[in-house]
Scaffold this motif. Structure first.
Motif, PDB file in Angstrom:
ATOM      1  N   SER A   1     -40.346 -17.125  26.254  1.00 15.33           N
ATOM      2  CA  SER A   1     -41.762 -17.450  26.060  1.00 15.33           C
ATOM      3  C   SER A   1     -42.563 -16.204  25.714  1.00 15.33           C
ATOM      4  CB  SER A   1     -42.336 -18.099  27.330  1.00 15.33           C
ATOM      5  OG  SER A   1     -41.695 -19.324  27.596  1.00 15.33           O
ATOM      6  N   TYR A   2     -42.257 -15.096  26.411  1.00 15.61           N
ATOM      7  CA  TYR A   2     -42.980 -13.855  26.151  1.00 15.61           C
ATOM      8  C   TYR A   2     -42.747 -13.364  24.727  1.00 15.61           C
ATOM      9  CZ  TYR A   2     -43.359 -13.678  31.271  1.00 15.61           C
ATOM     10  OH  TYR A   2     -43.609 -13.960  32.591  1.00 15.61           O
ATOM     11  N   VAL A   3     -41.528 -13.489  24.244  1.00 15.56           N
ATOM     12  CA  VAL A   3     -41.212 -13.053  22.878  1.00 15.56           C
ATOM     13  C   VAL A   3     -41.981 -13.899  21.858  1.00 15.56           C
ATOM     14  CG1 VAL A   3     -39.389 -12.910  21.137  1.00 15.56           C
ATOM     15  CG2 VAL A   3     -38.957 -12.087  23.453  1.00 15.56           C
ATOM     16  N   ILE A   4     -42.068 -15.195  22.122  1.00 15.34           N
ATOM     17  CA  ILE A   4     -42.831 -16.087  21.234  1.00 15.34           C
ATOM     18  C   ILE A   4     -44.302 -15.677  21.223  1.00 15.34           C
ATOM     19  CG2 ILE A   4     -43.659 -18.454  20.906  1.00 15.34           C
ATOM     20  CD1 ILE A   4     -40.959 -19.398  22.053  1.00 15.34           C
ATOM     21  N   LEU A   5     -44.849 -15.411  22.418  1.00  9.10           N
ATOM     22  CA  LEU A   5     -46.238 -14.962  22.498  1.00  9.10           C
ATOM     23  C   LEU A   5     -46.415 -13.620  21.794  1.00  9.10           C
ATOM     24  CD1 LEU A   5     -47.056 -15.870  26.226  1.00  9.10           C
ATOM     25  CD2 LEU A   5     -47.932 -16.990  24.174  1.00  9.10           C
ATOM     26  N   GLY A   6     -45.410 -12.739  21.924  1.00  8.23           N
ATOM     27  CA  GLY A   6     -45.474 -11.444  21.256  1.00  8.23           C
ATOM     28  C   GLY A   6     -45.517 -11.582  19.744  1.00  8.23           C
TER      29      GLY A   6
ATOM     30  N   LEU B   1     -48.526 -11.018  15.001  1.00  3.26           N
ATOM     31  CA  LEU B   1     -48.924 -11.577  13.710  1.00  3.26           C
ATOM     32  C   LEU B   1     -50.435 -11.524  13.540  1.00  3.26           C
ATOM     33  CD1 LEU B   1     -47.672 -12.921  11.213  1.00  3.26           C
ATOM     34  CD2 LEU B   1     -48.034 -15.145  12.320  1.00  3.26           C
ATOM     35  N   ILE B   2     -51.150 -11.826  14.613  1.00  2.37           N
ATOM     36  CA  ILE B   2     -52.617 -11.738  14.578  1.00  2.37           C
ATOM     37  C   ILE B   2     -53.034 -10.287  14.345  1.00  2.37           C
ATOM     38  CG2 ILE B   2     -54.732 -11.978  15.932  1.00  2.37           C
ATOM     39  CD1 ILE B   2     -53.411 -14.369  17.334  1.00  2.37           C
ATOM     40  N   GLY B   3     -52.383  -9.374  15.068  1.00  7.55           N
ATOM     41  CA  GLY B   3     -52.714  -7.960  14.926  1.00  7.55           C
ATOM     42  C   GLY B   3     -52.463  -7.432  13.532  1.00  7.55           C
TER      43      GLY B   3
ATOM     44  N   GLY C   1     -49.426  -4.290  15.584  1.00  4.55           N
ATOM     45  CA  GLY C   1     -49.707  -4.507  14.165  1.00  4.55           C
ATOM     46  C   GLY C   1     -48.649  -5.226  13.369  1.00  4.55           C
ATOM     47  N   SER C   2     -47.613  -5.763  14.023  1.00  2.75           N
ATOM     48  CA  SER C   2     -46.611  -6.530  13.289  1.00  2.75           C
ATOM     49  C   SER C   2     -45.951  -7.540  14.217  1.00  2.75           C
ATOM     50  CB  SER C   2     -45.541  -5.610  12.688  1.00  2.75           C
ATOM     51  OG  SER C   2     -44.614  -5.186  13.665  1.00  2.75           O
ATOM     52  N   MET C   3     -45.423  -8.597  13.623  1.00  6.15           N
ATOM     53  CA  MET C   3     -44.799  -9.655  14.404  1.00  6.15           C
ATOM     54  C   MET C   3     -43.568  -9.142  15.141  1.00  6.15           C
ATOM     55  SD  MET C   3     -43.576 -13.469  13.203  1.00  6.15           S
ATOM     56  CE  MET C   3     -42.161 -12.893  12.253  1.00  6.15           C
ATOM     57  N   LEU C   4     -42.733  -8.373  14.463  1.00  3.99           N
ATOM     58  CA  LEU C   4     -41.505  -7.865  15.074  1.00  3.99           C
ATOM     59  C   LEU C   4     -41.799  -6.889  16.206  1.00  3.99           C
ATOM     60  CD1 LEU C   4     -39.168  -7.348  11.977  1.00  3.99           C
ATOM     61  CD2 LEU C   4     -39.077  -9.166  13.694  1.00  3.99           C
ATOM     62  N   SER C   5     -42.757  -6.005  15.983  1.00  3.48           N
ATOM     63  CA  SER C   5     -43.128  -5.049  17.021  1.00  3.48           C
ATOM     64  C   SER C   5     -43.735  -5.771  18.220  1.00  3.48           C
ATOM     65  CB  SER C   5     -44.123  -4.019  16.477  1.00  3.48           C
ATOM     66  OG  SER C   5     -43.523  -3.225  15.479  1.00  3.48           O
TER      67      SER C   5
END
Length: 246
Positions: free
Chosen positions: A60-65, A70-72, A162-166
């Motif tokens: 769940s945390y990874v999904i939220l991350g 992505l927003i960032g 600033g990125s989805m992966l990060s």
């Protein structure tokens, strides 16, 4: 975010989990342990169940991350924006540290109880009455989406990445750092709650959080006040890394 940032995130999350996570999630763990884990279960079987529960939380945390990152990514477009985000993160971290010390009710104010919602109640009842191992994973996923002050705090790091992966990596590190405490809680709950280590860890976590918050505030301010200096430093670091690769 650099390696030092991830190391700090891990350290703060681990120490914070000894105090805050036990207080918030301890009751949840005791509830599913008494309802789902049979007295005839071996320690190995119990260990697998607790591990799956924790992996569910981290999922769940990874999904939220990913969402936060992505927003960032849509906003992190300049050093000034980076500076604003770092100042925001730093402020949140200082408030979090003071909250862990008991000086503020900041974390408590962030957390909301969603168990009153029908969909949550329905899923919880389905999973809590099942003794299958996959149901422990499902409970973990469910618990991971419950609003939590620490999740919000580290979510700001994911946002600032600033990125989805990060963002996914930030939240994965946070989640993994909380596993040792919550995994062992089911086995030694009474010891952890009475142990002086909990208070010691909470004090250390508070100091680390505040210190890193002040560092982030200073770093963000520098990006806004002296962007040229920061840009020159970034270019110098890039050149050094290129030289090392030659």
């Amino acid at each position: 975010m650099g390696t030092i940032d991830y190391t700090t995130i891990f350290a703060v999350a681990f120490l914070g989990s000894v105090g805050h996570c036990i207080g918030m999630c301890g009751g949840f763990i005791l509830a599913y342990s008494s309802a789902k884990i049979g007295e005839d279960w071996s320690k190995a079987h119990q260990g697998v169940a607790h591990f799956l529960y924790n992996i569910g939380r981290v999922t769940s945390y990874v999904i939220l991350g990913a969402i936060f990152g992505l927003i960032g990514s849509a906003f992190v477009i300049s050093l000034t924006t980076w500076g604003i985000l770092l100042i925001f993160v730093g402020t949140i971290m200082v408030l979090m540290g003071l909250s862990l010390m008991g000086k503020l009710k900041f974390l408590t104010a962030l957390e909301a109880n969603i168990s009153q919602y029908k969909i949550y109640g329905f899923l919880f009842r389905k999973l809590i009455h099942s003794k299958s191992l996959p149901s422990f994973y499902g409970l973990g996923v469910l618990n991971g989406f419950i609003p939590c002050g620490l999740v919000y705090i580290f979510g700001t790091f994911a946002l600032a990445s600033g990125s989805m992966l990060s963002g996914m990596l930030v939240m994965a590190v946070f989640g993994i750092a909380t596993i040792p405490t919550l995994f062992t809680f089911g086995f030694i709950a009474s010891f952890i709650q009475k142990s002086s280590f909990r208070k010691t860890a909470l004090s250390i976590a508070s100091i680390l959080v505040i210190a890193y918050g002040v560092f982030s505030l200073a770093k963000g301010t520098m990006m806004i006040v002296k962007p040229e200096m920061v840009q020159d430093k970034i270019e110098m670091m890039k050149n050094e890394q290129l030289e090392m690769l030659k």
